[in-house]
Structures are given as structure tokens and as C-alpha cells.
Design a protein around this motif. Structure first.
Motif, PDB file in Angstrom:
ATOM      1  N   LEU A 173       2.176  10.714   5.077  1.00  0.00           N
ATOM      2  CA  LEU A 173       1.247   9.888   4.313  1.00  0.00           C
ATOM      3  C   LEU A 173       1.492   8.393   4.535  1.00  0.00           C
ATOM      4  O   LEU A 173       0.575   7.583   4.374  1.00  0.00           O
ATOM      5  N   ALA A 194       0.828  -1.210   0.000  1.00  0.00           N
ATOM      6  CA  ALA A 194       0.000   0.000   0.000  1.00  0.00           C
ATOM      7  C   ALA A 194       0.861   1.258   0.000  1.00  0.00           C
ATOM      8  O   ALA A 194       0.551   2.243  -0.699  1.00  0.00           O
ATOM      9  N   ASN A 195       1.948   1.250   0.763  1.00  0.00           N
ATOM     10  CA  ASN A 195       2.829   2.414   0.787  1.00  0.00           C
ATOM     11  C   ASN A 195       3.503   2.641  -0.558  1.00  0.00           C
ATOM     12  O   ASN A 195       3.670   3.782  -1.011  1.00  0.00           O
ATOM     13  N   LEU A 215       0.885   4.186  -2.837  1.00  0.00           N
ATOM     14  CA  LEU A 215       0.625   5.584  -2.512  1.00  0.00           C
ATOM     15  C   LEU A 215       1.757   6.483  -3.004  1.00  0.00           C
ATOM     16  O   LEU A 215       1.520   7.561  -3.549  1.00  0.00           O
ATOM     17  N   SER A 216       3.000   6.056  -2.821  1.00  0.00           N
ATOM     18  CA  SER A 216       4.137   6.846  -3.295  1.00  0.00           C
ATOM     19  C   SER A 216       4.140   6.939  -4.822  1.00  0.00           C
ATOM     20  O   SER A 216       4.470   7.991  -5.391  1.00  0.00           O
ATOM     21  N   GLU A 228       2.605  18.243  -1.298  1.00  0.00           N
ATOM     22  CA  GLU A 228       2.525  16.777  -1.280  1.00  0.00           C
ATOM     23  C   GLU A 228       3.888  16.140  -1.013  1.00  0.00           C
ATOM     24  O   GLU A 228       3.979  15.027  -0.477  1.00  0.00           O
ATOM     25  N   ARG A 238       1.485   9.452  -5.815  1.00  0.00           N
ATOM     26  CA  ARG A 238       1.940  10.818  -5.514  1.00  0.00           C
ATOM     27  C   ARG A 238       2.899  11.317  -6.584  1.00  0.00           C
ATOM     28  O   ARG A 238       2.756  12.453  -7.078  1.00  0.00           O
ATOM     29  N   ARG A 245       5.019  13.694   2.412  1.00  0.00           N
ATOM     30  CA  ARG A 245       5.265  12.325   1.958  1.00  0.00           C
ATOM     31  C   ARG A 245       5.518  11.364   3.121  1.00  0.00           C
ATOM     32  O   ARG A 245       5.134  10.196   3.063  1.00  0.00           O
ATOM     33  N   THR A 256      -6.868   7.982  -2.393  1.00  0.00           N
ATOM     34  CA  THR A 256      -6.064   6.761  -2.310  1.00  0.00           C
ATOM     35  C   THR A 256      -5.987   6.268  -0.875  1.00  0.00           C
ATOM     36  O   THR A 256      -5.947   5.056  -0.604  1.00  0.00           O
ATOM     37  N   LEU A 257      -5.968   7.207   0.094  1.00  0.00           N
ATOM     38  CA  LEU A 257      -5.878   6.832   1.502  1.00  0.00           C
ATOM     39  C   LEU A 257      -7.183   6.222   2.018  1.00  0.00           C
ATOM     40  O   LEU A 257      -7.157   5.375   2.922  1.00  0.00           O
ATOM     41  N   LEU A 297      -4.581  11.979  -3.729  1.00  0.00           N
ATOM     42  CA  LEU A 297      -3.884  11.307  -2.628  1.00  0.00           C
ATOM     43  C   LEU A 297      -4.845  10.940  -1.509  1.00  0.00           C
ATOM     44  O   LEU A 297      -4.760   9.846  -0.934  1.00  0.00           O
TER      45      LEU A 297
END
Length: 329
Positions: A294, A261-262, A265-266, A287, A269, A291, A326-327, A323
Motif C-alpha cells: 500500500l 500521505a503514507n 494511509l497507515s 490489510e 488502515r 501494508r 483513500t488511495l 483503504l
């Protein structure tokens, strides 16, 4: 009743006759046999009554004090008078010091336990106990058999994961000229993921065949007791479980889910920043500043930290909204 000299050394079967002080603070302890069963013939078990002579051995024991102890065991050699016994004579022996032993049993056991239970290396245990590397390694192998040969504990959740073990080794076939792998750099470990069984087994390689080979060594009833198998995101392990443990439910462990998941997300971004700003992220971008936060757990952020991150990203338009979406679960 055990006499005081036996309790002093705490070595069952012998007692202290006298002690000498040597150079550099060392002491030489002279021992005599205190166990009557030591004169039982090791071949027929009959107690000997006639002494043939005497002998002196120098068994090594656990380190004691800064200077250490030197043991000298003065024991007797007996005649076996049993007519049908093939053993004509023998020297005294006790459980802690068998005939011909240069080390006491408790010294060998301690060396093995330091590696098996205390996490010590073979070299460190050898240095601490003043033993050679092969002696300590053999003691560890002996202690490890109690674990490796013990029946597996009942496991409800089986964990499977790979571990890197050094470098691979290849060997060329003299006839065909082809290279074949003789030592894999990856090993597969099997652990009790929910209970206290710890490491259950480990095999070289991380293929479907390697996993199935280890499962084939276990009992069918033991495999039926496994309800879940926790793995990383590996198609190989999943395929092996579908064959060898078809009844079990496959789950992905928490660490790899969060890691995936990380990474996603990166990636979102960086991709959104490039699409919106037509460039890579910079330290001045909101953003980019957020980082780190997040990727942290919500419970690790204070309310002010979370609110600042959320409101800042929300005001950034498409980048922040993407973002935040996505979270959301």
C-alpha cells in the motif's frame, strides 16, 4: 624554455640540483632558484644585484611515492641597493614558496580542496597529507572563502529545510537566574532546488527571524528572481516566506507530501481495522499483509502484484473499500 629538472618536480620557480637517498626509502631533493624574478625586492620591486649570503629552507610539499620527499631549497640573500627602499636585505621567494613559508602553496590548496570539493574530513586530509589539524582547517577556511564570498547564482526555486546539528547549549544568566539558549541544535539551510547552485547558505536556528535574517543579506534583485520556494510542511517557514518573499509561490517538496500521505494511509488502515474487527491488526489479516504494498509506488509494483492487492482488499468489505478509497486521488 623550462629545463627538465624543473619539469620533474613540477614546482615552478625552482629546479632540482641533486637528490640523495635516505633511510626507509625517503629521498632528499636539493633545489636551487630558477626564476629570475625571485631576486626582486618585495618592498620596492627593484632587481637586486649584490648577494649578501645564502640560506636554506625546508618547505614541505605534496607526498610523492611511498617514502616521500624532503625538500631543501638553497637560496640566496640579496642586498637591496635602492636608496629610498626601507628593506635592506631579503631572501629569494617564489609564488609557490613565499618567504617564511613552511608549506608550498599547492600543498595548502590541496588540503583545502580535499575538504571543500572531495568530501574529506579535516582529520582524514591531515593524515593523508601528513599535516596538523589546525593547518588543514585553516587551509579549508581559505578555500571556503572563495565559495562563501562569491555572489549567489540566480535561483528560480529556493529550497528551505532544517538540519539537526548536535545538541543545544544553554547558559544561565547570573543576575536573573534564567536560562537562555546559546547554541541551537537546529540549523536552517537554503539550497538551489532546481539548478546547480547547491547549498547557498546556512544559519543557526529555524525561526521566522532566522530565515528573514539570511534573506536580508541577499540583494533585492536576487530575491525578486525567486519564483517558487520549496519547504517541508512547516508553518514557521511558510510565515517567513510570506514576509520576506511575498511574491513567491510556496510549494511542499515531494518527499514530505508522500510521507504525509503514507502516514495518513497507515492511520486509516489501523483505525478501520480497530473499528471493524474490534482489535488490532494481525498477521493473518489481508490489510496487514498488504501494508507494505500500500505504501509503494504504482510503478514499482508489477501488474500481478497490484491486481492481487486490489482484488484482495476489495473482497474485504468495509476495510478494503475504505483503504482503496483513500488511495484514489
Amino acid at each position: 624554455m623550462v629545463n627538465d629538472t624543473t619539469l620533474l618536480l613540477d614546482l615552478d620557480g625552482v629546479s632540482v640540483a641533486r637528490v640523495e637517498r635516505l633511510a626507509y626509502g625517503r629521498r632528499r631533493v636539493h633545489l636551487v632558484t630558477a626564476d629570475e624574478t625571485a631576486r626582486a625586492c618585495p618592498a620596492c620591486g627593484v632587481f637586486a644585484t649584490r648577494v649578501k649570503g645564502s640560506a636554506m629552507t625546508r618547505p614541505r610539499d605534496l607526498p610523492y611515492g611511498e617514502g616521500g620527499l624532503e625538500l631543501r631549497w638553497h637560496k640566496r640573500r640579496w642586498w637591496c641597493r635602492e636608496a629610498g627602499c626601507p628593506r635592506r636585505s631579503f631572501t629569494e621567494q617564489i609564488l609557490q614558496i613565499p618567504a617564511g613559508a613552511r608549506l608550498t602553496a599547492r600543498l595548502r590548496d590541496t588540503a583545502g580542496h580535499r575538504i571543500r570539493d572531495a568530501g574529506s574530513t579535516v582529520i582524514q586530509a591531515a593524515r593523508d597529507l601528513h599535516l596538523s589539524w589546525p593547518t588543514v582547517m585553516e587551509a579549508f577556511r581559505t578555500q571556503a572563502r572563495d565559495v562563501t564570498e562569491a555572489p549567489l547564482p540566480q535561483v528560480t526555486v529556493l529550497g528551505i529545510d532544517e538540519t539537526r546539528r548536535g545538541r543545544p547549549s544553554w547558559e544561565q544568566d547570573a543576575e536573573t537566574g534564567k536560562w537562555r539558549l546559546t547554541r541551537d541544535r537546529w540549523h536552517t539551510g537554503f539550497v538551489d532546488a532546481l539548478g546547480h547552485g547547491g547549498l547557498l547558505g546556512q544559519v543557526e536556528g529555524c525561526t521566522v527571524a532566522d530565515v528573514l535574517a539570511w534573506l536580508a543579506t541577499t540583494d533585492l534583485d536576487w530575491r525578486k528572481g525567486i519564483g517558487y520556494v520549496a519547504i517541508d510542511i512547516s508553518a514557521t517557514y511558510r510565515a517567513a516566506i510570506r514576509i520576506g518573499l511575498a511574491h513567491a509561490t510556496v510549494v511542499v517538496d515531494h518527499f514530505h507530501v508522500v510521507q504525509l500521505a503514507n502516514k495518513m494511509l497507515s492511520m486509516v488502515r489501523r483505525r478501520t481495522t480497530a473499528e471493524t474487527r474490534s482489535r488490532r491488526g494481525r498477521a493473518s489479516d489481508p490489510e496487514w499483509k498488504a501494508r507494505r504494498r500500500l505504501l509503494r509506488n504504482r510503478e514499482d509494483l508489477t501488474d500481478d502484484q497490484f491486481a492481487t492487492m486490489w482484488n484482495t482488499l476489495l473482497s474485504e468489505g468495509k476495510i478494503g473499500q475504505t483503504l482503496l478509497l483513500t488511495l484514489l486521488p
